[in-house]
Design a protein around this motif. Sequence first.
Motif, PDB file in Angstrom:
ATOM      1  N   LEU A 167      -8.955  30.559  21.315  1.00 19.58           N
ATOM      2  CA  LEU A 167      -7.917  31.282  20.591  1.00 19.58           C
ATOM      3  C   LEU A 167      -6.854  31.802  21.556  1.00 19.58           C
ATOM      4  O   LEU A 167      -5.657  31.703  21.290  1.00 19.58           O
ATOM      5  N   GLU A 168      -7.295  32.359  22.676  1.00 18.49           N
ATOM      6  CA  GLU A 168      -6.346  32.893  23.654  1.00 18.49           C
ATOM      7  C   GLU A 168      -5.441  31.788  24.205  1.00 18.49           C
ATOM      8  O   GLU A 168      -4.231  31.986  24.364  1.00 18.49           O
ATOM      9  N   ASP A 169      -6.026  30.625  24.473  1.00 15.98           N
ATOM     10  CA  ASP A 169      -5.229  29.498  24.971  1.00 15.98           C
ATOM     11  C   ASP A 169      -4.179  29.085  23.934  1.00 15.98           C
ATOM     12  O   ASP A 169      -3.029  28.768  24.280  1.00 15.98           O
ATOM     13  N   GLU A 170      -4.557  29.084  22.665  1.00 17.12           N
ATOM     14  CA  GLU A 170      -3.621  28.697  21.608  1.00 17.12           C
ATOM     15  C   GLU A 170      -2.483  29.711  21.492  1.00 17.12           C
ATOM     16  O   GLU A 170      -1.319  29.351  21.310  1.00 17.12           O
ATOM     17  N   VAL A 171      -2.824  31.001  21.621  1.00 16.52           N
ATOM     18  CA  VAL A 171      -1.794  32.042  21.570  1.00 16.52           C
ATOM     19  C   VAL A 171      -0.795  31.864  22.708  1.00 16.52           C
ATOM     20  O   VAL A 171       0.429  31.931  22.511  1.00 16.52           O
ATOM     21  N   MET A 172      -1.301  31.625  23.921  1.00 14.75           N
ATOM     22  CA  MET A 172      -0.413  31.467  25.075  1.00 14.75           C
ATOM     23  C   MET A 172       0.452  30.215  24.938  1.00 14.75           C
ATOM     24  O   MET A 172       1.620  30.214  25.320  1.00 14.75           O
ATOM     25  N   GLU A 173      -0.119  29.148  24.378  1.00 19.08           N
ATOM     26  CA  GLU A 173       0.655  27.925  24.178  1.00 19.08           C
ATOM     27  C   GLU A 173       1.786  28.159  23.189  1.00 19.08           C
ATOM     28  O   GLU A 173       2.913  27.690  23.373  1.00 19.08           O
ATOM     29  N   ARG A 174       1.503  28.940  22.128  1.00 20.71           N
ATOM     30  CA  ARG A 174       2.543  29.252  21.141  1.00 20.71           C
ATOM     31  C   ARG A 174       3.631  30.122  21.761  1.00 20.71           C
ATOM     32  O   ARG A 174       4.824  29.920  21.506  1.00 20.71           O
ATOM     33  N   LEU A 175       3.240  31.078  22.602  1.00 24.90           N
ATOM     34  CA  LEU A 175       4.228  31.912  23.278  1.00 24.90           C
ATOM     35  C   LEU A 175       5.122  31.067  24.189  1.00 24.90           C
ATOM     36  O   LEU A 175       6.331  31.292  24.280  1.00 24.90           O
ATOM     37  N   ALA A 182      13.774  29.979  23.380  1.00 28.38           N
ATOM     38  CA  ALA A 182      14.749  30.949  23.864  1.00 28.38           C
ATOM     39  C   ALA A 182      15.606  30.342  24.970  1.00 28.38           C
ATOM     40  O   ALA A 182      16.837  30.522  24.998  1.00 28.38           O
ATOM     41  N   GLN A 183      14.965  29.606  25.866  1.00 26.91           N
ATOM     42  CA  GLN A 183      15.690  28.989  26.974  1.00 26.91           C
ATOM     43  C   GLN A 183      16.698  27.970  26.464  1.00 26.91           C
ATOM     44  O   GLN A 183      17.841  27.902  26.941  1.00 26.91           O
ATOM     45  N   GLN A 184      16.291  27.175  25.485  1.00 29.73           N
ATOM     46  CA  GLN A 184      17.188  26.160  24.924  1.00 29.73           C
ATOM     47  C   GLN A 184      18.403  26.801  24.249  1.00 29.73           C
ATOM     48  O   GLN A 184      19.490  26.226  24.239  1.00 29.73           O
ATOM     49  N   TRP A 189      14.247  36.158  27.562  1.00 28.98           N
ATOM     50  CA  TRP A 189      13.055  36.427  26.762  1.00 28.98           C
ATOM     51  C   TRP A 189      13.175  37.764  26.046  1.00 28.98           C
ATOM     52  O   TRP A 189      12.811  37.908  24.872  1.00 28.98           O
ATOM     53  N   GLU A 190      13.751  38.776  26.717  1.00 32.48           N
ATOM     54  CA  GLU A 190      13.916  40.097  26.117  1.00 32.48           C
ATOM     55  C   GLU A 190      14.869  40.032  24.922  1.00 32.48           C
ATOM     56  O   GLU A 190      14.610  40.635  23.871  1.00 32.48           O
ATOM     57  N   ASP A 191      15.994  39.290  25.084  1.00 30.89           N
ATOM     58  CA  ASP A 191      16.949  39.176  23.975  1.00 30.89           C
ATOM     59  C   ASP A 191      16.350  38.397  22.802  1.00 30.89           C
ATOM     60  O   ASP A 191      16.627  38.695  21.633  1.00 30.89           O
ATOM     61  N   TYR A 192      15.529  37.407  23.140  1.00 28.40           N
ATOM     62  CA  TYR A 192      14.887  36.612  22.083  1.00 28.40           C
ATOM     63  C   TYR A 192      13.961  37.496  21.253  1.00 28.40           C
ATOM     64  O   TYR A 192      13.971  37.447  20.016  1.00 28.40           O
ATOM     65  N   LYS A 194      14.130  40.728  20.976  1.00 30.40           N
ATOM     66  CA  LYS A 194      14.942  41.715  20.272  1.00 30.40           C
ATOM     67  C   LYS A 194      15.535  41.100  18.999  1.00 30.40           C
ATOM     68  O   LYS A 194      15.593  41.737  17.950  1.00 30.40           O
ATOM     69  N   GLU A 195      15.960  39.828  19.110  1.00 38.22           N
ATOM     70  CA  GLU A 195      16.523  39.140  17.952  1.00 38.22           C
ATOM     71  C   GLU A 195      15.501  39.006  16.830  1.00 38.22           C
ATOM     72  O   GLU A 195      15.829  39.076  15.648  1.00 38.22           O
ATOM     73  N   ARG A 196      14.231  38.811  17.210  1.00 39.08           N
ATOM     74  CA  ARG A 196      13.156  38.685  16.218  1.00 39.08           C
ATOM     75  C   ARG A 196      12.666  40.040  15.738  1.00 39.08           C
ATOM     76  O   ARG A 196      11.813  40.123  14.850  1.00 39.08           O
ATOM     77  N   GLY A 197      13.156  41.109  16.369  1.00 40.56           N
ATOM     78  CA  GLY A 197      12.753  42.454  15.970  1.00 40.56           C
ATOM     79  C   GLY A 197      11.333  42.781  16.345  1.00 40.56           C
ATOM     80  O   GLY A 197      10.615  43.443  15.588  1.00 40.56           O
ATOM     81  N   THR A 198      10.883  42.329  17.520  1.00 39.33           N
ATOM     82  CA  THR A 198       9.501  42.532  17.924  1.00 39.33           C
ATOM     83  C   THR A 198       9.424  42.642  19.446  1.00 39.33           C
ATOM     84  O   THR A 198      10.456  42.589  20.138  1.00 39.33           O
ATOM     85  N   ASP A 199       8.215  42.832  19.953  1.00 40.48           N
ATOM     86  CA  ASP A 199       7.980  42.765  21.390  1.00 40.48           C
ATOM     87  C   ASP A 199       6.864  41.779  21.651  1.00 40.48           C
ATOM     88  O   ASP A 199       6.273  41.240  20.711  1.00 40.48           O
ATOM     89  N   GLU A 200       6.553  41.517  22.921  1.00 38.27           N
ATOM     90  CA  GLU A 200       5.593  40.456  23.243  1.00 38.27           C
ATOM     91  C   GLU A 200       4.207  40.727  22.686  1.00 38.27           C
ATOM     92  O   GLU A 200       3.539  39.840  22.172  1.00 38.27           O
ATOM     93  N   GLU A 201       3.748  41.975  22.765  1.00 42.96           N
ATOM     94  CA  GLU A 201       2.416  42.286  22.284  1.00 42.96           C
ATOM     95  C   GLU A 201       2.306  42.108  20.756  1.00 42.96           C
ATOM     96  O   GLU A 201       1.323  41.588  20.270  1.00 42.96           O
ATOM     97  N   ALA A 202       3.361  42.531  20.068  1.00 37.62           N
ATOM     98  CA  ALA A 202       3.348  42.385  18.602  1.00 37.62           C
ATOM     99  C   ALA A 202       3.409  40.913  18.220  1.00 37.62           C
ATOM    100  O   ALA A 202       2.774  40.458  17.279  1.00 37.62           O
ATOM    101  N   LEU A 203       4.176  40.129  18.989  1.00 39.51           N
ATOM    102  CA  LEU A 203       4.290  38.711  18.721  1.00 39.51           C
ATOM    103  C   LEU A 203       2.942  38.026  18.980  1.00 39.51           C
ATOM    104  O   LEU A 203       2.521  37.160  18.199  1.00 39.51           O
ATOM    105  N   LYS A 204       2.265  38.420  20.041  1.00 41.77           N
ATOM    106  CA  LYS A 204       0.939  37.860  20.315  1.00 41.77           C
ATOM    107  C   LYS A 204      -0.016  38.192  19.175  1.00 41.77           C
ATOM    108  O   LYS A 204      -0.826  37.359  18.766  1.00 41.77           O
TER     109      LYS A 204
END
Length: 205
Positions: A167-175, A182-184, A189-192, A194-204
Amino acid sequence: QMFALLEPVDRPAEVGDVVYVNVEAYEEGHEDGEPLFADQNHPVLFEKEPHNGEWPYRGFPEEFVGAKAGDTKTLTYTYPDDEEDETLRGKTVVVKAEVVEVKGRSVPDLDDGFAQQLGAQDAEDLRKGVRESLMQQKRQTYDMEYLVAVLDEIVSRSTLKYPPQLLEDEVMERLDEYRREAQQRGLSWEDYLKERGTDEEALKA
């Protein structure tokens, strides 16, 4: 039926003919707007009994028995609530149709000469080949339906267990996919996030 010959006829359409029509359909009360659907030179086959495969609705071909090239018809039809096309369920439509051409349909006799055109020795050999083909199709359909039913039963009785690392590997792959997105788009990463209205932990999560 597949090898029937079509030839133009100068008479009213009869059962067994194919009539080519230009079709435009509008929601009732909105005939001046955009059509719900339209088709040009749509072939309509008159069969003895209406069936569910008829377009744009069951019984449409019967409206043109006795029609000739140049005839126009305005038809009204209300689609049932269980119509396969969800956008048409319960709608009353006005169908404007123009007959372009009527063609007679001549089905060849099922004889040895016809069978030989299809690579069979004679009519009986053709029947045998068709019968075997249909049986094979039925067997394949049965086998597939049986397999799906068995798998569904297995799944309904099963509990899936997997290592937490998977599960952890799948989460990291999705991140990582999000980071590439975001790069494309030329975002940090921070602006991306912010645009989604979340932070990394919440997204994970």
